[in-house]
Scaffold this active site. Structure first.
Site, PDB file in Angstrom:
ATOM      1  N   HIS A 103       0.815  -1.663  -0.227  1.00  0.00           N
ATOM      2  CA  HIS A 103       0.195  -0.208   0.075  1.00  0.00           C
ATOM      3  C   HIS A 103       0.934   1.027  -0.139  1.00  0.00           C
ATOM      4  CE1 HIS A 103       0.682  -0.654   4.088  1.00  0.00           C
ATOM      5  NE2 HIS A 103       0.959   0.434   5.138  1.00  0.00           N
ATOM      6  N   ALA A 104       0.197   2.038  -0.008  1.00  0.00           N
ATOM      7  CA  ALA A 104       0.496   3.134  -0.152  1.00  0.00           C
ATOM      8  C   ALA A 104       0.318   4.528   0.900  1.00  0.00           C
ATOM      9  CB  ALA A 104       0.749   4.036  -1.668  1.00  0.00           C
TER      10      ALA A 104
END
Length: 131
Positions: free
Chosen positions: A49-50
């Site tokens: 994820h970011a």
């Protein structure tokens, strides 16, 4: 967009052990609001994820962890974390995947934001298209 980077933490060694220091400095200008640890074993994959706003500092306290980072411009970085006196700074809008390479690996994460699900981008295509 800032590139993720490894920094060396201050280490003091004496006859009765080692002290490793993580403190605010010119290299690390974060106001920490949250810390968490991840305990995992060989072949585990985490992250994926970011964050939109959250900065993170990753420190491998035990074991070995490969961290793959990618910026929106598709620039890629790979880091190996295996020493508690090295820290990886990950800036917002960096897609990250952690691959645990040894059993009993421990990752300490320091964040400048409290947990908020709305800060996460969990879909890679949405990450690339995020404005």
């Amino acid at each position: 967009m800032k590139n993720p980077k490894i920094i060396k933490l201050k280490k003091i060694t004496s006859s009765n052990g080692k002290l490793i220091i993580l403190e605010k400095s010119k290299k690390i200008d974060l106001n920490y609001k949250r810390f968490f640890t991840i305990f995992s074993n060989k072949k585990s994959i985490r992250g994926n994820h970011a964050h939109k706003k959250c900065y993170q500092i990753l420190i491998c306290l035990n074991g070995k962890i490969e961290v793959n980072c990618e910026l929106k411009n598709k620039k890629k970085f790979t880091f190996i974390l295996n020493k508690p006196d090295q820290a990886l700074i990950i800036y917002p809008m960096t897609w990250c995947i952690q691959k645990y390479k040894k059993n009993n690996s421990i990752l300490l994460v320091a964040c400048n934001e409290l947990f908020s699900e709305s800060d996460y981008i969990r879909d890679y295509k949405k990450f690339l298209n995020h404005k």
